[in-house]
Design an enzyme around this catalytic site. Sequence first.
Site, PDB file in Angstrom:
ATOM      1  N   ASP A 153       3.071   9.799 -10.948  1.00  0.00           N
ATOM      2  CA  ASP A 153       4.477  10.028 -11.522  1.00  0.00           C
ATOM      3  C   ASP A 153       4.722  11.426 -12.375  1.00  0.00           C
ATOM      4  O   ASP A 153       5.597  12.030 -12.341  1.00  0.00           O
ATOM      5  CB  ASP A 153       4.868   8.839 -12.326  1.00  0.00           C
ATOM      6  CG  ASP A 153       5.352   7.675 -11.350  1.00  0.00           C
ATOM      7  OD1 ASP A 153       5.669   7.822 -10.325  1.00  0.00           O
ATOM      8  OD2 ASP A 153       5.400   6.510 -11.943  1.00  0.00           O
ATOM      9  N   PHE A 168       3.190   5.637 -13.657  1.00  0.00           N
ATOM     10  CA  PHE A 168       1.808   5.354 -13.534  1.00  0.00           C
ATOM     11  C   PHE A 168       1.359   6.395 -12.282  1.00  0.00           C
ATOM     12  O   PHE A 168       2.402   7.170 -11.761  1.00  0.00           O
ATOM     13  CB  PHE A 168       1.384   4.070 -13.054  1.00  0.00           C
ATOM     14  CG  PHE A 168       1.851   3.513 -11.949  1.00  0.00           C
ATOM     15  CD1 PHE A 168       1.260   3.641 -10.687  1.00  0.00           C
ATOM     16  CD2 PHE A 168       3.207   3.201 -11.710  1.00  0.00           C
ATOM     17  CE1 PHE A 168       1.514   3.332  -9.482  1.00  0.00           C
ATOM     18  CE2 PHE A 168       3.554   2.655 -10.376  1.00  0.00           C
ATOM     19  CZ  PHE A 168       2.740   2.744  -9.286  1.00  0.00           C
ATOM     20  N   ASP A 218       0.789  -1.035   0.070  1.00  0.00           N
ATOM     21  CA  ASP A 218      -0.086  -0.041   0.032  1.00  0.00           C
ATOM     22  C   ASP A 218       0.879   1.186  -0.120  1.00  0.00           C
ATOM     23  O   ASP A 218       2.020   1.178   0.714  1.00  0.00           O
ATOM     24  CB  ASP A 218      -1.049  -0.062   1.441  1.00  0.00           C
ATOM     25  CG  ASP A 218      -2.137   0.738   0.953  1.00  0.00           C
ATOM     26  OD1 ASP A 218      -2.998   0.425   0.025  1.00  0.00           O
ATOM     27  OD2 ASP A 218      -2.226   2.085   1.541  1.00  0.00           O
TER      28      ASP A 218
HETATM   29  P1  ITT Z   1      -3.632  -2.302  -4.899  1.00  0.00           P
HETATM   30  O1  ITT Z   1      -4.569  -3.168  -5.557  1.00  0.00           O
HETATM   31  O2  ITT Z   1      -2.268  -2.716  -4.777  1.00  0.00           O
HETATM   32  O3  ITT Z   1      -4.060  -1.653  -3.788  1.00  0.00           O
HETATM   33  P2  ITT Z   1      -3.721   0.564  -6.043  1.00  0.00           P
HETATM   34  O4  ITT Z   1      -3.389   1.476  -7.249  1.00  0.00           O
HETATM   35  O5  ITT Z   1      -5.213   0.689  -5.627  1.00  0.00           O
HETATM   36  O6  ITT Z   1      -3.427  -1.084  -6.223  1.00  0.00           O
HETATM   37  P3  ITT Z   1      -2.845   1.765  -3.352  1.00  0.00           P
HETATM   38  O7  ITT Z   1      -4.311   1.505  -2.715  1.00  0.00           O
HETATM   39  O8  ITT Z   1      -1.715   1.519  -2.651  1.00  0.00           O
HETATM   40  O9  ITT Z   1      -2.843   1.268  -4.859  1.00  0.00           O
HETATM   41  O10 ITT Z   1      -2.944   3.314  -3.699  1.00  0.00           O
HETATM   42  C1  ITT Z   1      -1.826   3.971  -3.779  1.00  0.00           C
HETATM   43  C2  ITT Z   1      -1.840   5.003  -4.930  1.00  0.00           C
HETATM   44  O11 ITT Z   1      -0.888   6.150  -4.935  1.00  0.00           O
HETATM   45  C3  ITT Z   1      -1.950   4.684  -6.458  1.00  0.00           C
HETATM   46  O12 ITT Z   1      -3.157   4.335  -7.051  1.00  0.00           O
HETATM   47  C4  ITT Z   1      -1.133   5.722  -7.090  1.00  0.00           C
HETATM   48  O13 ITT Z   1      -2.110   6.552  -7.371  1.00  0.00           O
HETATM   49  C5  ITT Z   1      -0.145   6.231  -6.068  1.00  0.00           C
HETATM   50  N1  ITT Z   1       1.050   5.881  -6.211  1.00  0.00           N
HETATM   51  C6  ITT Z   1       1.726   4.882  -5.234  1.00  0.00           C
HETATM   52  N2  ITT Z   1       2.909   4.594  -5.860  1.00  0.00           N
HETATM   53  C7  ITT Z   1       3.238   5.350  -6.669  1.00  0.00           C
HETATM   54  C8  ITT Z   1       4.161   5.639  -7.730  1.00  0.00           C
HETATM   55  O14 ITT Z   1       5.351   4.914  -7.591  1.00  0.00           O
HETATM   56  N3  ITT Z   1       4.104   6.549  -8.712  1.00  0.00           N
HETATM   57  C9  ITT Z   1       3.017   7.246  -8.914  1.00  0.00           C
HETATM   58  N4  ITT Z   1       2.103   7.238  -8.038  1.00  0.00           N
HETATM   59  C10 ITT Z   1       1.827   6.232  -7.095  1.00  0.00           C
END
Ligand code: ITT
Length: 196
Positions: free
Chosen positions: A142, A139, A65
């Site tokens: 970024d 994504f 997360d």
């Molecule tokens: P899961 O199914 O793994 O939960 P998710 O996309 O819903 O996938 P999260 O709940 O952890 O992921 O939410 C994290 C959000 O934060 C993700 O959707 C991105 O928008 C942002 N994020 C996290 N890491 C990032 C990165 O390396 N670069 C850009 N945005 C990032």
Amino acid sequence: MTDVTFVSTNPGKSREVAAILAPYGLRVRWKRRTLPEPQAEELEAVVAAKLDAVRDVRGYTLVEDSGLFIPSLAGFPGVYSAHFLKIWKFGPILELLRTRPRAAYFRSVVGLKRGPKRWTFAGEVVGSIAERPAGSGGFGYDPIFVPHGWSRTFAEGTAEEKNAISHRGRAVRQVGVALGAAPDAPASDAAAPRRR
Ligand code: ITT
């Protein structure tokens, strides 16, 4: 070669986790599944819930997360990063930051389990929010995140450049070190220092 199952809905995260763990001789299989994400103030609490929800997955199983935290917005969007991005994209953040400090950081918390055993690892990268989106790599946020020491956004860098310094790179490499050193027993339950 040791297999690790990464459970997530996010193909961008999955690509990064696979690339980060490959040098440790770990092969990542992506299992696309939506996991429950309770309303929580801490990424660690969400990761604990995600680990509960993958009890049925055998072998080394990884969940993650993460979020973008902006201190001048009281840490927002933080644990709500995914929801916020889906609904509003970058507009409100860029608007609010016209008059506020642009410092920001990404944080990643990774949960690893095998049978009843669990470990968590965390990583962060500090930087600032760009005035406008730039780049097409990566994504999520970024295109608006400029890591400290760069003059470009993460989306303008290569995947290798991002993974070398990113929050996810820093968290997931600890998994690589732990499993690479002792495939049956990760050595430590490490967590990066917290920043508030
Ligand atoms: P899961 O199914 O793994 O939960 P998710 O996309 O819903 O996938 P999260 O709940 O952890 O992921 O939410 C994290 C959000 O934060 C993700 O959707 C991105 O928008 C942002 N994020 C996290 N890491 C990032 C990165 O390396 N670069 C850009 N945005 C990032």
